[in-house]
Design an enzyme around this catalytic site. Structure first.
Site, PDB file in Angstrom:
ATOM      1  N   GLY A  15       0.836  -1.207   0.000  1.00  0.00           N
ATOM      2  CA  GLY A  15       0.000   0.000   0.000  1.00  0.00           C
ATOM      3  C   GLY A  15       0.861   1.242   0.000  1.00  0.00           C
ATOM      4  O   GLY A  15       1.618   1.487  -0.928  1.00  0.00           O
ATOM      5  N   THR A  17       1.901   5.265  -0.169  1.00  0.00           N
ATOM      6  CA  THR A  17       1.581   6.279  -1.173  1.00  0.00           C
ATOM      7  C   THR A  17       1.562   5.687  -2.572  1.00  0.00           C
ATOM      8  O   THR A  17       0.622   5.903  -3.339  1.00  0.00           O
ATOM      9  CB  THR A  17       2.607   7.420  -1.111  1.00  0.00           C
ATOM     10  OG1 THR A  17       2.699   7.910   0.221  1.00  0.00           O
ATOM     11  CG2 THR A  17       2.189   8.565  -2.022  1.00  0.00           C
ATOM     12  N   GLU A  52       6.954  13.947   2.138  1.00  0.00           N
ATOM     13  CA  GLU A  52       5.824  14.838   2.360  1.00  0.00           C
ATOM     14  C   GLU A  52       5.811  16.054   1.443  1.00  0.00           C
ATOM     15  O   GLU A  52       4.899  16.851   1.503  1.00  0.00           O
ATOM     16  CB  GLU A  52       5.827  15.314   3.824  1.00  0.00           C
ATOM     17  CG  GLU A  52       5.660  14.170   4.806  1.00  0.00           C
ATOM     18  CD  GLU A  52       6.016  14.575   6.218  1.00  0.00           C
ATOM     19  OE1 GLU A  52       6.969  15.377   6.363  1.00  0.00           O
ATOM     20  OE2 GLU A  52       5.380  14.099   7.157  1.00  0.00           O
ATOM     21  N   ALA A  53       6.827  16.223   0.608  1.00  0.00           N
ATOM     22  CA  ALA A  53       6.906  17.401  -0.260  1.00  0.00           C
ATOM     23  C   ALA A  53       6.811  16.966  -1.717  1.00  0.00           C
ATOM     24  O   ALA A  53       7.277  15.895  -2.086  1.00  0.00           O
ATOM     25  CB  ALA A  53       8.204  18.162  -0.012  1.00  0.00           C
ATOM     26  N   LYS A  81       3.052  24.780  -1.384  1.00  0.00           N
ATOM     27  CA  LYS A  81       4.502  24.870  -1.571  1.00  0.00           C
ATOM     28  C   LYS A  81       4.803  25.645  -2.850  1.00  0.00           C
ATOM     29  O   LYS A  81       4.343  25.272  -3.928  1.00  0.00           O
ATOM     30  CB  LYS A  81       5.102  23.460  -1.650  1.00  0.00           C
ATOM     31  CG  LYS A  81       6.590  23.435  -1.957  1.00  0.00           C
ATOM     32  CD  LYS A  81       7.096  22.003  -2.017  1.00  0.00           C
ATOM     33  CE  LYS A  81       8.535  21.949  -2.475  1.00  0.00           C
ATOM     34  NZ  LYS A  81       9.041  20.575  -2.573  1.00  0.00           N
ATOM     35  N   GLU A 345      14.967  17.253  -4.279  1.00  0.00           N
ATOM     36  CA  GLU A 345      14.103  18.074  -5.131  1.00  0.00           C
ATOM     37  C   GLU A 345      12.661  17.553  -5.152  1.00  0.00           C
ATOM     38  O   GLU A 345      11.899  17.827  -6.077  1.00  0.00           O
ATOM     39  CB  GLU A 345      14.670  18.136  -6.554  1.00  0.00           C
ATOM     40  CG  GLU A 345      15.848  19.092  -6.711  1.00  0.00           C
ATOM     41  CD  GLU A 345      15.441  20.566  -6.701  1.00  0.00           C
ATOM     42  OE1 GLU A 345      14.226  20.849  -6.706  1.00  0.00           O
ATOM     43  OE2 GLU A 345      16.340  21.430  -6.694  1.00  0.00           O
ATOM     44  N   THR A 347      11.086  14.709  -5.683  1.00  0.00           N
ATOM     45  CA  THR A 347      10.646  14.050  -6.913  1.00  0.00           C
ATOM     46  C   THR A 347      10.095  12.640  -6.703  1.00  0.00           C
ATOM     47  O   THR A 347       9.665  12.002  -7.663  1.00  0.00           O
ATOM     48  CB  THR A 347      11.817  13.960  -7.910  1.00  0.00           C
ATOM     49  OG1 THR A 347      12.956  13.374  -7.254  1.00  0.00           O
ATOM     50  CG2 THR A 347      12.198  15.335  -8.423  1.00  0.00           C
TER      51      THR A 347
END
Length: 505
Positions: A15, A17, A52-53, A81, A345, A347
């Protein structure tokens, strides 16, 4: 009469993300009547869950799934962001913003950064970020979604999100299950391969039962249960270019102001992330165990937090690189199963999204066309390698000589593709973008200038505008950016009005 050879069953292993992104996307476009979609995950094995970004492409993914953005922000304790701030990278004391969206305005058939460089050398221009709405807004804590404001930069604000990855997975799970995805809580103990083709036939659960499928999607994390342990696909190790191999992660209490950007602060053997969410701040220290021991790395992280620690730090070990094939036989690897790109970055989630998009475009039949599989792998190889080069740039382009780690990074050999890009920029400020790679010319310019890489001369066409006119145009650009940012609300005000989350217990 042709035989229906369509895929009848997709099994997603794992599972998190990646798994629930795949489940939500496939079930959105493949009807439950035509193809059964099942996801198997075990709560005994928690996901890494620190990513988280994101970058702006996730806005498109969420819209494609039909997600309401305000609901998504509420459900994931998210924030907005506008870019990433880099501190102490080119040299100690430096800081710059890799802001999303445009910087300035192109003039005289030249990219803005070319004309800016001419002015900057003459002492007639401020730092490059002063001409980027996202950069100026970030430092003032401002945010709004784009509005119809004509030629104003307010019409084209580019943004991404910062959110709790575990809550995002749960949000997508709810959507996927409503679209017919069947979730099974179980631990897989074996993988059965076809004796003739070598394809995966089924997975075996702890209770002895089998789950068969036509297409398998491996979201099992670093171990790569299907793609590696069963199919022995192989791994490309990039740690000679990106030597960080460990990370401590820890949440701390939310601090004010609520800033609309991620921060990456370089330390002596790596760097620290800071990601502000509505209910907490996500933090981590990415480091190389060859140049720093775990205890020192943890202390550096804990001594550089902005708020009270909310949990025990977790240690994550990794090897930067990718599988030699993301699609092997009837198995596609997503997320950490496919490889690991350190989150400098932001990604990681994009690479999941990119692979899902390509899978939907080349969705197979049971014949599994080798041409499509090869093309999928070629495109994903290119995506990974160009992102890899962009991340390496941050380490290579530095003046730091205060540690063994930075001495290694500054002097290491780099891929020819990156060497070519840096050389072209140093010569005359030109940035050559390859085949629509992820990061565009503006992003490369922001990081190159930010890291202290400068062209030897400005572009000759910059002399096509008189110094007086160019100075006036630059002042106008900055004035428009400043007035636009002045109009924007604080991010905290925007969130309170539109998408404030409930405070978790």
């Amino acid at each position: 009469m042709t035989t229906n050879n369509n895929i009848k069953k997709v099994l997603i292993v794992g599972g998190g993300t990646a798994g629930w992104m795949a489940a939500a996307a496939i079930s959105k476009f493949v009807s439950a009547e035509a193809c059964e979609i099942q996801l198997v995950e075990s709560e005994k094995y928690p996901t890494v869950g620190v990513g988280e970004a994101t970058i702006p492409q996730i806005v498109v993914f969420n819209k494609t799934l039909g997600l309401d953005e305000n609901e998504f922000i509420k459900k994931t304790q998210g924030t907005f962001k506008l870019g990433i701030e880099f501190v102490n990278w080119g040299k100690n004391g430096d800081r710059y913003m890799h802001a999303f969206g445009d910087v300035g305005r192109n003039m005289h058939s030249l990219p803005f950064h070319q004309l800016w460089w001419k002015q900057f050398q003459q002492g007639k221009a401020e730092d490059l970020g002063a001409y980027a709405l996202n950069s100026v807004a970030s430092y003032q804590g401002k945010f709004m979604r784009p509005v119809n404001a004509g030629d104003s930069p307010l019409s084209s604000i580019s943004y991404a999100f910062q959110f709790d990855a575990g809550l995002y997975a749960a949000f997508l799970r709810e959507r996927a299950e409503a679209q017919g995805v069947k979730r099974t809580e179980a631990h897989i103990v074996d993988v059965k391969l076809n004796n003739e083709s070598g394809f995966i036939d089924s997975v075996v659960l702890e209770d002895g039962s089998n789950i068969e499928a036509d297409l398998f999607i491996d979201c099992s994390g670093f171990k790569g249960l299907l793609i590696e342990e069963a199919l022995h696909t192989g791994y490309e190790d990039w740690s000679h270019w990106l030597p960080a191999d460990s990370a401590w992660a820890v949440p701390c209490a939310r601090t004010e102001p609520l800033l609309p950007y991620t921060r990456a602060t370089a330390h002596s053997a790596g760097w620290q992330w800071r990601i502000p969410l509505q209910h907490r701040t996500g933090n981590g220290h990415v480091f190389s165990s060859k140049y720093m021991d775990e205890a020192e790395a943890k202390n550096i992280l804990l001594n550089n937090l902005d708020g009270k620690v909310l949990a025990d730090p977790r240690l994550i070990k990794f090897t930067t690189g990718k599988r030699k094939k993301l699609w092997n036989k009837n198995c596609i690897a997503l997320g950490l199963s496919s490889g690991f790109m350190e989150p400098l970055e932001s990604t990681s989630i994009h690479l999941v999204q990119s692979a899902i998009s390509r899978l939907m475009a080349m969705f197979p039949t049971k014949d599994f066309n080798h041409g499509d599989i090869d093309e999928f792998n070629r495109q994903m190889d290119f995506e990974y390698e160009r992102i890899r080069d962009f991340v390496i740039l941050h380490y290579k382009a530095t003046e730091r000589n205060d540690s063994e780690f930075w001495n290694y990074c500054r002097t290491m050999a780099i891929p020819e593709t990156l060497e070519h890009k840096i050389s072209a920029f140093k010569s005359c400020g030109n940035i050559h973008r390859f085949n629509n790679e992820l990061f565009n010319e503006v992003s490369w310019a922001e990081v190159l200038y930010g890291q202290g890489v400068h062209p030897e001369r400005y572009h000759p066409l910059a002399d096509g505008i008189s110094d007086v006119e160019l100075e006036q145009r630059m002042m106008h650009v900055k004035s428009v950016v400043d007035k636009s940012v002045e109009y924007m609300p604080l991010q905290s005000e925007f969130i309170d009005k539109n998408c404030k989350a409930k405070v978790p217990e």
